[in-house]
Scaffold this motif. Structure first.
Motif, PDB file in Angstrom:
ATOM      1  N   LEU B 226      35.214  44.081  39.925  1.00 39.26           N
ATOM      2  CA  LEU B 226      35.623  44.709  40.103  1.00 39.26           C
ATOM      3  C   LEU B 226      34.776  46.272  38.926  1.00 39.26           C
ATOM      4  CD1 LEU B 226      38.726  45.503  39.729  1.00 39.26           C
ATOM      5  CD2 LEU B 226      38.917  45.015  37.819  1.00 39.26           C
ATOM      6  N   ARG B 237      30.863  49.219  33.977  1.00 40.65           N
ATOM      7  CA  ARG B 237      30.956  47.290  33.932  1.00 40.65           C
ATOM      8  C   ARG B 237      30.489  46.856  35.207  1.00 40.65           C
ATOM      9  NH1 ARG B 237      33.352  43.608  31.001  1.00 40.65           N
ATOM     10  NH2 ARG B 237      31.817  42.627  30.361  1.00 40.65           N
ATOM     11  N   ILE B 239      32.019  44.350  36.903  1.00 39.66           N
ATOM     12  CA  ILE B 239      32.814  43.081  36.746  1.00 39.66           C
ATOM     13  C   ILE B 239      33.513  41.997  38.223  1.00 39.66           C
ATOM     14  CG2 ILE B 239      34.666  41.128  35.650  1.00 39.66           C
ATOM     15  CD1 ILE B 239      34.968  43.688  33.847  1.00 39.66           C
ATOM     16  N   LYS B 240      32.116  40.434  38.049  1.00 39.26           N
ATOM     17  CA  LYS B 240      32.585  39.467  39.055  1.00 39.26           C
ATOM     18  C   LYS B 240      33.477  38.869  39.124  1.00 39.26           C
ATOM     19  CE  LYS B 240      28.899  37.204  41.465  1.00 39.26           C
ATOM     20  NZ  LYS B 240      28.502  35.714  42.103  1.00 39.26           N
TER      21      LYS B 240
END
Lengths: 74, 271, 79
Positions: B226, B237, B239-240
């Motif tokens: 995301l 950022r 984000i995994k």
């Protein structure tokens, strides 16, 4: 205890559970947020019994749809 | 497809020079079919960049007409277009930009009853969610998962935006992250419906980038990530996010096997 | 020298010179030879070099004496 919340350091005197963390960081709309702990999703029902430890990485993921519920009010 | 014309060689020269594109890649783009659901803040810039790139078939889905308040961010529509159907206005802009592009207009709102037909109309290669409400976003996710179609999800509000890409079997879907729609009685206040116009440009163009990368088969998509953006702090950022084994549509034991319509929001500030 | 294809790019300017050549080479197999007619000046200064950077083999460059050059290129593995 020092943990990372959304990439930023956050420190607390004692270990918090996820509900307590949401309150401590004043997360917006805590009843709709998705929580990830060290890369894994945490079920809402497990929030009160998931206690954080030093070095944990928490992500709060918010709905963002435009016009409806909104992301963090910063 | 046949050879590129001299005019196309010139028009797309900056693409063709790229090692990862070449004439072969440009031909893939010219043969590609991308569906854009919602020609608003996100869909407008996405459509324009995909048209400039030479995507051969662009589907535009929107039931609305152009409103003055749209012009601050929906740059595919111009002042003279106020009152016109958005798909019509979008088609006109795209035609003026690039005659290589064929626009397919769907003057309707996506529902459980029509979305399969719309996606299936040209059997689109990639879908872009440019909508601004959760019923549509969940419907688009569900339809793409069930029809096994890759798509880009995104949302923008105030000074923030986020996006993720779904590819069947290779990534989490929207419901992996957000299992349930927020309650229908949560109506936004006027303050919450503001958005800096450029937000759609940044995120919508990222969605177009993902579509092009998918068509060309290059780079790494935002599958399993995301991407969030805060324009005030200028922070991106990535984000995994894992696939959610308990996801109710793409998980190990799915409970959602068909499409259904959610309740629509009651506040007309949705756009 | 024998060639498998011929392309005249004296009617266009850079970078379209390179673009047309690149696309023509895409249609050849590895090891095949493209015969290229190009103008003096920017094209002859830039195109052979750019093709080498792409991994193709520049075989010979001949001055045609009329303001144009002929370049023989062997397609190599990359595109």
């Amino acid at each position: 205890m020092i943990v990372k919340v959304n990439g930023e350091n956050f420190s607390a005197e004692k270990s918090l559970n996820i509900d307590e963390l949401l309150a401590a960081v004043k997360a917006d709309q805590p009843e709709y947020v998705t929580v990830q702990l060290n890369g894994e999703f945490v079920e809402r029902a497990d929030f009160p019994k998931t206690f954080l430890k030093d070095g944990d990485e928490i992500e709060f993921l918010y709905f963002m749809g435009g016009g409806q519920l909104v992301a963090t009010d910063k | 497809m046949s050879q590129l014309t001299n005019e196309q060689l010139e028009r797309y020269s900056r693409h063709i020079i790229l090692e990862q594109v070449g004439g072969k890649g440009q031909k893939k783009i010219l043969s590609a079919k991308v569906l854009i659901i919602g020609t608003g803040g996100l869909g407008a810039p996405a459509a324009m960049y995909l048209a400039a790139a030479g995507v051969g078939h662009i589907g535009l889905v929107d039931f609305d007409t152009v409103d003055l308040s749209n012009l601050q961010r929906q740059i595919i529509h111009l002042t003279n277009d106020v009152g016109k159907a958005k798909t019509q206005s979008g088609r006109e802009t795209i035609n003026a930009m690039n005659p290589d592009v064929q626009v397919h207009a769907y003057d309707e709102q996506v529902t459980a009853a029509n979305i399969r037909d719309i996606i299936g109309d040209l059997d689109y290669d990639f879908i872009i969610d440019g909508t601004d409400n959760f019923p549509a976003k969940f419907l688009i996710n569900d339809a793409c998962v069930l029809m096994r179609k890759p798509f880009s999800h995104a949302g923008i509000i105030r000074f923030q935006g986020q996006t993720m890409t779904y590819v069947p079997d290779k990534s989490p879907c929207y419901r992996c992250v957000f299992p349930k729609m927020p309650p229908k009685d949560a109506v936004p206040t006027c303050r919450q419906a503001g958005v800096l116009g450029v937000m759609g440009g940044v995120i919508g163009t990222i969605q177009a980038t993902e579509a092009l990368k998918f068509v060309l088969g290059i780079g790494e998509l935002l599958t399993g990530y995301l991407l969030t953006y805060d324009a005030l702090t200028m922070t991106f950022r990535k984000i995994k996010i894992p696939r959610n084994r308990r996801c109710n549509i793409c998980g190990e034991q799915p409970t959602i096997t068909e499409l259904f319509d959610y309740e629509q929001p009651t506040c007309s500030f949705g756009r | 020298m024998k060639s498998d294809a011929f392309l005249d790019i004296t009617d266009v300017v850079c970078p379209i010179t390179f673009v047309k050549t690149k696309v023509a080479l895409e249609d050849l197999d590895d090891g095949q030879i493209l015969e290229l007619r190009l103008n003096d000046g920017e094209p002859v200064q830039n195109v052979p070099r750019s093709l080498k950077d792409e991994g193709h083999k520049v075989l010979t460059l001949e001055d045609n004496g009329d303001g144009t050059f002929t370049l023989w290129i062997e397609k190599a593995g990359l595109s």
